[in-house]
Structures are given as structure tokens and as C-alpha cells.
Design an enzyme around this catalytic site. Structure first.
Site, PDB file in Angstrom:
ATOM      1  N   ASP A  43      -9.319   3.871  -2.815  1.00  0.00           N
ATOM      2  CA  ASP A  43     -10.188   4.367  -1.742  1.00  0.00           C
ATOM      3  C   ASP A  43     -11.486   4.925  -2.308  1.00  0.00           C
ATOM      4  O   ASP A  43     -11.676   6.146  -2.436  1.00  0.00           O
ATOM      5  CB  ASP A  43      -9.454   5.440  -0.926  1.00  0.00           C
TER       6      ASP A  43
ATOM      7  N   ASP B 171       0.850  -1.188   0.000  1.00  0.00           N
ATOM      8  CA  ASP B 171       0.000   0.000   0.000  1.00  0.00           C
ATOM      9  C   ASP B 171       0.890   1.245   0.000  1.00  0.00           C
ATOM     10  O   ASP B 171       2.105   1.162   0.230  1.00  0.00           O
ATOM     11  CB  ASP B 171      -0.896  -0.018   1.239  1.00  0.00           C
TER      12      ASP B 171
ATOM     13  N   GLU C 123       2.719   4.712  -4.288  1.00  0.00           N
ATOM     14  CA  GLU C 123       2.738   5.555  -5.499  1.00  0.00           C
ATOM     15  C   GLU C 123       4.108   6.215  -5.737  1.00  0.00           C
ATOM     16  O   GLU C 123       4.418   6.420  -6.927  1.00  0.00           O
ATOM     17  CB  GLU C 123       1.633   6.626  -5.408  1.00  0.00           C
TER      18      GLU C 123
END
Length: 906
Positions: free
Chosen positions: A426, A345, A348
Site C-alpha cells: 500500500d 491479500d 501476513e
């Protein structure tokens, strides 16, 4: 960027791009100039970068479409004009509609919390467009650069791609179909990893399950409530102060024991890892990384420190083999704690309290030569997450070479499917995000990443029971199937919304588990050929322009899934635009207005399994079910791929791929094995064949797998009490399907009949459910069952106008049962048990003459709604079995024909 004899000004160069054939027939690389080709950075998208840089020698190969370019102030702007009527898809992980004409996106991996349809950059970047031409052919376009790109599809039938430096453009096709274009694309960038079979089951997650006892309780409830599930995820709060590769010594003091408990109960234990490593002397991850100098640096050569969950953090430079091997060794050791899968997670990478919520673009990565060497962050930003996922994947392989890794990564790039699955980030618990779930997953699949799905129920906010049930129905049919929710939202486990929603979730997941052999087939095709697991409906007929914008349906191979993603329309009320050909709806006693409607394409055979509670319950010796739908030539074909479900022995030929065919000759349908592959032997097991005749009508036969199985139509379909019948052609009138049976010629016995099939879908919804069965017996008698189900309690809420009776034409003769006034045939007093959710009315009547099933639909003048009434008519003696109901209280009435029963569902 050198000039290519095009127009030139002080700031602008423009011309046609120079093509070179590469890889295979139909694939071209385009560059602005020879110098640009020679100076291009290595490809990170291609599985084998040399393929992009090596021309193939065939002078007869010429591109159908040649892009033009402009070089303006160090920007390369590429333009491709395509025929009018071209439709656009792909562009990776994007919100909004399926068809992308009119949209512009920016490929820059972004922590896009609570994104909307208008958000232009999400967590992954795929500078790729799939163009479907008016004639159904397809052209793929890849801008092979890791830099930030602007993909502008705002002009109809025109692709414009803008990037800050020179880059090669790769085109694939035009090929005969979108599937052909995607297979060619996959041969360049690689196919999805072959997943462990358990990863295709349902996965339950939440930010967070805060303790070992809470996780065990979640697992216990799944098994107690008999809701299928294979995985429970541990979010970031299992860690000691958000330090990766650690466990909280109080709340998760013995992770091996927890993992053992979960494994013994049929669950896998999956855990999260983030890239941000806490700056703390004495923390072994920080210390070993610092010693080996693997952290990302600032433009001045200092350690870059950014804030995320643990506070001040450093970030591994995954562009170097040194950092990747270091991370992989940490993963290898971590897996010994009973870790079955890992979740990357925030990769990016997300960095808090910065201008763009990520690292400064001036940061330095000391990349391997194969990736382009030392470059600033603007070059490596979009591939950071993919390289982290690769390191995690390789670490899991080091930990156990006999298991297939399972990695879930939020960030990704073209090629990340080789290492990880993904999800759509999300999202929010609302109808808009449910509606976007299908096109988002489909466009990821059309961009080379077939293993994706949404957070079922929505991550942010509180789902309602209807929204969650509807979302579970959709999510259970998508490639990656996981429920996940925010720590401030209400609980989103399947049982959190009341009994009715819980039952819908149970039905939806049982449906998925029945289809798992078919879904595993599709992953086998995705892994070996590059065909997406879920594809848009127009793949069934790429020339049909009306199918190209359908956002609420999709294909799982030959299975068409039609879902309702709007608040005011149940799935049974949808107006279905069907592809051409034969499509027959089917179910496994799991019909519900909140679940998608399923269709099987004529000419197809798919394998089914029992609805196991977890994948590990399945055994090779278990019975196999084949669902068969014949095409217009009375033929069908399909296959079943079987291997160990984990490990890599399948690469050595240890698998069994069975190709089945079915064909109708005269009055017999024969199902047999036509071909096999693999070294596995066939176990001794039964084969159940279900032949779809029409909506709600099936024929069944049992046999031994590997041997011929035959279904004799006269005997199975029309023989009733010793008399043979012929099935008349179906007649469709509006939404009503009617069939009837008549004596075969030459039969002198007393004629009898039975219902074959009928379906009627009124337009008004109700939450009640009533099931009726008529079971026939050899003595020409029939048992009549009627059960009424309501979501909670009051029978007094049921409409009193519902009744079942026998009438002589318009004249009342005998009443079998009535809700408002139970009669002597009722076996249970409906009002004696106030919390009873279902009961039954039993009676017996005779079927001795030909029966005709008639649907009567009129219009109420006051409300302009249809009035529906079913009549089973015995014309010989004038007796009628009538079902009367209040249309305002009913959402669906189905009549299903089975081998020995008629099933009427209201």
C-alpha cells in the site's frame, strides 16, 4: 545453545561459528555448536531442506569469512566483518535506498499501510544480505530462521543478525560476481515459477470495480483507446459480504459470463482471496473447514477468532497438509467460474483490533514435521503467507494441469517466489514512493523474488498527471506491471488524467509490449538459472563504486533503463553515469520526457515484437525484430526463447531457443543463427534486423528467420544518389554529438552528403512537441515536414521565435515556415482550427553538396542559459538550413538519421 570453547560468562557465550560445506562449492552452513546443528529446526527456505542438513565431502573447502556469535539471554547474535568498502543489498522487501548500509530492519511480516522510508517491517521477510565486496565479488548471507530477526547494517562493512533462538547461518561465496552469488542462492531456495506469458502484460486494478458492467466498461475503454492491457483484477467487493469463494448475486451475478467476455476481448479475469473466513454456520467454507478442524488455535486449544473484512473470522492453519489440501480443493472448484489468476491479500496474516495487527504469538499451529511440527505463531508467522500462496498455487494446478498458475501474494518469505509474484503493498501517490519503487523492486530481486512491481500511480491518495505519467513510464519497465488504487482516491486508469498523460501511458505500455519477447527471455533465465529479471546498474560493472548507489536506473539484461523519479527533472535532463563499455540509446518512436531513456549494451542482441494490444494477439508466424548493438570487437550475441506461453510442454522439450550472433567483417554485418535448442520447428517468418550505429542512427535489413541476414554498410549507410561515402568517427562535445559524411577515396562523382546523427539536450522543460522530417529522394530533392503538437489547444501559446528557414550564411534568403506568420508553403492555416493539436508545413529544398550539421551553444548573460541553434551548412554555395528556437520554451532537440530520412525532433 551449547558453548563452543569460546568465552563464557553466566549470561554470555561467544566464539567463531562452526562451518560445514553444503550444497556446492562455496556454500557453508555455520552453527554455534554441534548440538545446535543437530537440534536445528527444519529449513522452510530451502527448496529441498535435506540439502541444508547434508554436508558435502571435500576437505579442501574452507570459508573465506567466518562469522562470530554471541549467545545472550537466549538471543543468538551473529557478526560478520567484511572488507572496508563493502556494499549491502537485499534484505527483502524494504523501503528506502538501494544500498542498505546504515539501515536496520526487522523481519516480521506486517500490514504496513502507508509505509514510509523509515518503516522497518513490511509485508515480506527475507533474512538475507547480499554483500558486494570492493573488488566486485559477492557474498550472500542467509539467516535460516523463520523467527523475527533484526538485521543490523548500521556499521559500515559489518553484518549483524539477531534472533531469539539458535539458527543456522548459510553463506554463499564469495563468488566472482553478484549474479554468481544469486544463482547459487537460487539453487538452494528455488527459482521463480515460470509465469504464463499473459501475466507479463499490463494489469489494471482498483479497490474496487463494483459491478460486472463497470468491469466490462473498463475493458471496452482499453480496447477503444488502444492502450495495451492483459488483465483486469476484481478486488474484495466482488464477494458476497466478503465471504471468500463467493460472488455477490446482484453485482456479479454471472462471473462465468464476465470472464468469457473478458477472455473474448483479450483480457484475463483475476480475483482476490483472503485468509480470513467468516464465522457463520451455513457458509460452506466455514462448515467444511470446521468439520476437518483446520483452523488455527489459541494457546489453550480453542479456535482463534479475529476481526477482518467479514467481521469475526477464523484462519486456516496452512502449516498442515490437511489445511493446504482443503484450501487447494476450494481453489480448484473456484477456478471453474472462469478464474484466470488469484490474489492472496491480507495474508501476513493481518488481524484487526489486536496489539500487533496480527495473531497473538502464542497461537498454536499444528505444523507438518517437515516444517518443524507443532509450534506457536512466532515460529510460523513469517511463512504463513507463503504457505497460503503455495496452497493457492497447487489448487490452480489441480484445476487445469495444462495451464500455469498465476498467484499474486502480498506476504512472503524466502522461497515464496516458487509459488507467487508480489507487489510492494500500500504505497502512496507521491514522488517519494515513486522514487522508492525502483530500489524496492531491485532489492526483492536481489533477495530471490524477481517477480514484483509497485502499484503504478500509488495506492493511497490522488496522483497528478505528471506523477502518474512518470510512474507509468517506470512501471512499464518493471517485472510486474499493474496499476492499482484505493477506493477513496481519484480514478487512476491511464485515461483519467487528460489526453497528454493518456498518450504517455499508451507509449509506455506499447514500449513494454515491444520488449515482451526480451522480458520473457529474462523470466526464462530467472526460472532456469536464478538471475533476477531487473538488476541494479552496477551489475554491468560490479567494481565501479559510483554505480552502486544509483536508485533511478536498472538493467533488464543488456538493456539499461534510466528514469526520472523527481518532480523537477525530466528523463532527458538527467546526468547519466554510464557503465563502462558501449551503450547506445534506442527507442521505437516513443521518446517523451516522462519516459525512461533506454540503452542497449554493445555486444548484445535482443528480440522485439509489434506493440500488440494483448499477449494473445501474438502468433508464432509473426515477423521477428532483432535489435543489434556491436561491441568494440564488432560482434554481438543474444537469444530468443519461445514456448506456448502457458502450460508445461516446455518441460518435455517443446520449445525453441534460438541463439543469434552478429559480426562485422570488412563492410558487412552478418546476423545468423548459431545454435538452437528444443524440439519445436522454426516457423516461416520474416526477420527484421535493426543495427544501432549510434544515438538515433540505425540501419535496417530484412530476411528470413534462420537464414543469414547481411547489412552492407557502404550501401546502406553512405550510398546517396549513387555516390558512396565513409562515416567519420563520432565527436562528442558536451551534450552534442556531431557526425558528417565525406566522399570515399576514388570517387569522382559530384559529392553529396546527409546527416547521420546528432543529439542535444537543453536543460529546460516544455510540454510542446515538434516533429520535423526531411525525406530524401533519388533526384537530390528533399521533402520537409514540420508538425507542431501541443497538449490541448492554443497555438498562440507556442513561442513565436520558433522558425525554420534557409539562410545564406548570416543573410536571410528564404523562409520555409513560421508559426507566427504562415507563408505560401503552408498547406494548412494554423489558426483556422482552434482545437487542432497538430498540423504540418511542407516545402521542398535541394541537397546537392556536402552538408555539415553544426550545433551552436552560447550563454545568455541575463539568464545564464544556453542558446541553441542548428545549422545544416552547404559550404559550397554558402546555404544554411537553420532551426532557431527559444531555449526557455524547449526541453529537447533530437536529430535522428533513418534509412531514407532525417528526423529532427524539437
Amino acid at each position: 545453545m551449547a558453548n563452543n570453547e569460546g568465552t563464557t560468562s553466566s549470561n554470555v557465550q561467544s566464539s567463531e561459528m562452526i562451518p560445514v560445506p553444503i550444497l556446492e562449492k562455496g556454500v557453508f552452513r555455520f552453527d554455534c555448536s554441534v548440538d545446535d546443528r543437530n537440534n536445528a529446526l527444519p529449513s522452510i527456505s530451502f527448496k529441498n531442506p535435506k540439502c541444508r542438513d547434508t554436508p558435502i565431502t571435500n576437505s579442501d573447502l574452507h570459508p573465506t569469512y567466518t562469522p562470530t556469535f554471541e549467545c545472550v539471554e537466549e538471543e543468538q547474535r551473529v557478526n560478520i566483518e567484511l572488507p572496508s568498502g563493502t556494499s549491502f543489498y537485499g534484505t527483502g522487501e524494504v523501503s528506502g535506498q538501494l544500498e542498505r548500509t546504515g539501515k536496520t530492519i526487522s523481519t516480521w511480516n506486517t500490514d504496513a499501510y502507508d509505509y514510509t522510508e523509515e518503516t522497518t517491517s513490511l509485508y515480506q521477510s527475507h533474512p538475507w544480505v547480499l554483500a558486494v565486496l570492493p573488488d566486485g565479488k559477492a557474498l550472500g548471507v542467509l539467516a535460516d530462521t523463520t523467527r523475527r530477526c533484526k538485521i543490523d547494517l548500521s556499521k559500515e562493512s559489518n553484518i549483524k543478525i539477531i534472533a531469539p533462538i539458535s539458527y543456522p547461518l548459510i553463506t554463499f561465496g564469495p563468488f566472482g560476481s553478484p549474479a554468481d552469488a544469486l544463482m547459487s542462492f537460487s539453487r538452494a531456495v528455488g527459482t521463480v515459477f515460470m509465469p504464463p506469458k499473459w501475466s507479463l502484460g499490463y494489469q489494471q486494478s482498483r479497490w474496487s470495480y463494483y459491478s460486472d458492467p463497470e468491469v466490462r466498461e473498463i475493458a471496452r475503454k482499453f480496447r477503444e483507446k488502444k492502450i495495451p492491457c492483459d488483465v483486469i483484477w476484481m478486488d474484495i467487493d466482488y464477494m458476497d459480504g466478503y465471504r471468500c469463494f463467493t460472488f455477490d448475486k446482484y453485482r456479479f451475478s454471472d462471473p462465468k459470463s464476465l470472464a468469457s467476455y473478458l477472455n473474448q476481448n483479450g483480457f484475463k479475469a483475476n480475483w482476490m482471496l483472503d485468509p480470513g473466513i467468516k464465522c457463520e454456520d451455513g457458509y460452506f467454507v466455514y462448515d467444511t473447514g470446521s468439520k476437518r478442524k483446520i483452523w488455527t488455535q489459541t494457546s489453550s486449544g480453542e479456535l482463534f477468532v479475529g476481526k477482518v473484512w467479514p467481521g469475526d473470522c477464523v484462519f486456516p492453519d496452512f502449516t498442515t497438509s490437511e489445511a493446504r489440501s482443503w484450501w487447494a480443493s476450494l481453489v480448484k472448484d473456484f477456478v471453474t467460474n472462469g478464474v484466470d489468476g488469484l490474489w492472496n491479500d491480507m495474508n501476513e496474516p493481518a488481524v484487526w483490533k489486536t496489539e500487533n495487527n496480527t495473531m497473538p504469538e502464542s497461537n498454536i499451529h499444528r505444523g507438518d514435521p517437515e516444517y518443524g511440527g507443532e509450534q506457536n505463531h512466532s515460529h510460523y508467522h513469517n511463512v504463513y503467507g507463503m504457505l497460503m500462496a503455495r496452497s493457492t498455487y497447487e489448487g490452480m494446478k489441480l484445476a487445469n494441469k495444462n495451464k500455469r498458475p498465476f498467484v499474486l501474494s502480498r506476504a512472503g518469505f524466502v522461497g515464496s517466489q516458487r509459488y507467487a509474484a508480489t507487489w510492494t503493498g500500500d504505497n502512496r501517490s507521491n514522488w517519494e514512493h515513486l522514487q522508492m519503487s525502483i530500489p524496492m523492486v531491485l532489492n526483492l530481486g536481489l533477495s530471490g523474488q524477481p517477480f514484483s512491481g509497485p502499484d503504478i500511480g500509488g495506492f493511497i491518495g490522488n496522483a497528478t498527471p505528471k506523477l502518474f505519467a512518470r510512474w507509468m513510464g517506470v512501471g512499464a519497465m518493471l517485472p510486474f506491471c499493474r496499476g492499482h488504487s484505493y477506493n477513496l482516491s481519484s480514478r487512476h486508469e491511464p485515461w483519467s488524467f487528460g489526453e497528454e498523460c493518456e498518450e504517455v501511458c499508451r507509449l509506455a505500455l506499447k514500449r513494454r509490449y515491444r520488449l515482451l519477447p526480451h522480458i520473457y527471455n529474462l523470466f526464462y533465465l530467472a526460472h532456469t538459472r536464478g538471475i533476477p529479471v531487473a538488476t541494479p546498474t552496477f551489475f554491468a560493472d560490479p567494481k565501479d563504486m559510483e554505480l552502486r548507489k544509483q536508485d533511478n536506473s536498472f538493467l533488464l539484461g543488456p538493456v539499461l533503463v534510466y528514469a526520472s523519479t523527481s518532480d523537477d527533472t525530466a528523463s532527458n535532463q538527467l546526468q547519466h553515469k554510464m557503465p563502462k563499455g558501449i551503450w547506445i540509446s534506442f527507442h521505437s518512436n516513443d521518446c517523451h520526457q516522462d519516459l525512461p531513456t533506454l540503452y542497449l549494451k554493445g555486444g548484445s542482441i535482443i528480440p522485439l515484437a509489434p506493440p500488440y494490444q494483448n499477449v494473445g494477439e501474438a502468433k508464432r508466424e509473426d515477423d521477428i525484430t532483432l535489435l543489434v548493438a556491436l561491441d568494440e570487437h564488432d560482434k554481438a550475441e543474444g537469444f530468443l526463447y519461445e514456448d506456448a506461453g502457458d502450460g508445461y510442454e516446455y518441460l518435455d522439450g517443446k520449445y525453441l531457443l534460438t541463439k543469434y550472433v552478429a559480426e562485422k567483417q570488412s563492410s558487412t554485418v552478418t546476423i545468423k543463427v548459431s545454435e538452437t535448442e528444443g524440439s519445436w520447428g522454426r516457423p516461416k517468418r520474416h526477420l527484421n534486423v535493426i543495427l544501432l550505429i549510434c544515438t538515433g542512427s540505425v540501419l535496417c535489413a530484412w530476411g528470413i528467420d534462420g537464414e543469414f541476414v547481411q547489412i552492407r554498410l557502404e550501401e546502406k549507410l553512405i550510398k546517396f544518389s549513387g555516390v558512396f561515402y565513409l562515416l567519420n568517427t563520432l565527436k562528442r562535445e558536451g551534450t552534442v554529438t556531431r557526425t558528417r559524411s565525406v566522399p570515399a577515396s576514388g570517387q569522382n562523382s559530384r559529392p553529396r552528403g546527409r546527416i547521420i546523427s546528432m543529439e542535444h539536450l537543453p536543460s529546460v522543460r516544455v510540454s510542446k512537441c515538434i516533429h520535423v522530417k526531411i525525406v530524401t529522394f533519388p533526384n537530390d530533392k528533399a521533402m520537409f515536414y514540420c508538425s507542431f503538437q501541443v497538449p490541448e489547444h492554443p497555438f498562440e501559446c507556442l513561442p513565436v521565435s520558433i522558425c525554420w528557414c534557409l539562410e545564406k550564411l548570416a543573410h536571410f534568403v528564404y523562409r520555409v515556415g513560421d508559426i507566427s506568420s504562415p507563408v505560401r508553403n503552408t498547406t494548412l492555416d494554423l489558426f483556422s482550427m482552434p482545437k487542432l493539436s497538430s498540423t504540418a508545413v511542407h516545402s521542398v529544398f535541394e541537397l546537392v553538396h556536402p552538408m555539415t550539421l553544426i550545433a551552436i551553444s552560447g550563454v545568455m548573460e541575463e539568464y545564464n542559459q544556453p542558446i541553441s541553434e542548428w545549422k545544416l551548412v552547404d559550404k559550397c554555395v554558402g546555404l544554411v538550413l537553420v532551426n532557431q528556437f527559444d531555449i526557455s520554451q524547449t526541453y529537447m532537440c533530437l536529430v535522428h538519421w533513418g534509412t531514407r530520412m532525417v528526423n529532427l525532433e524539437l
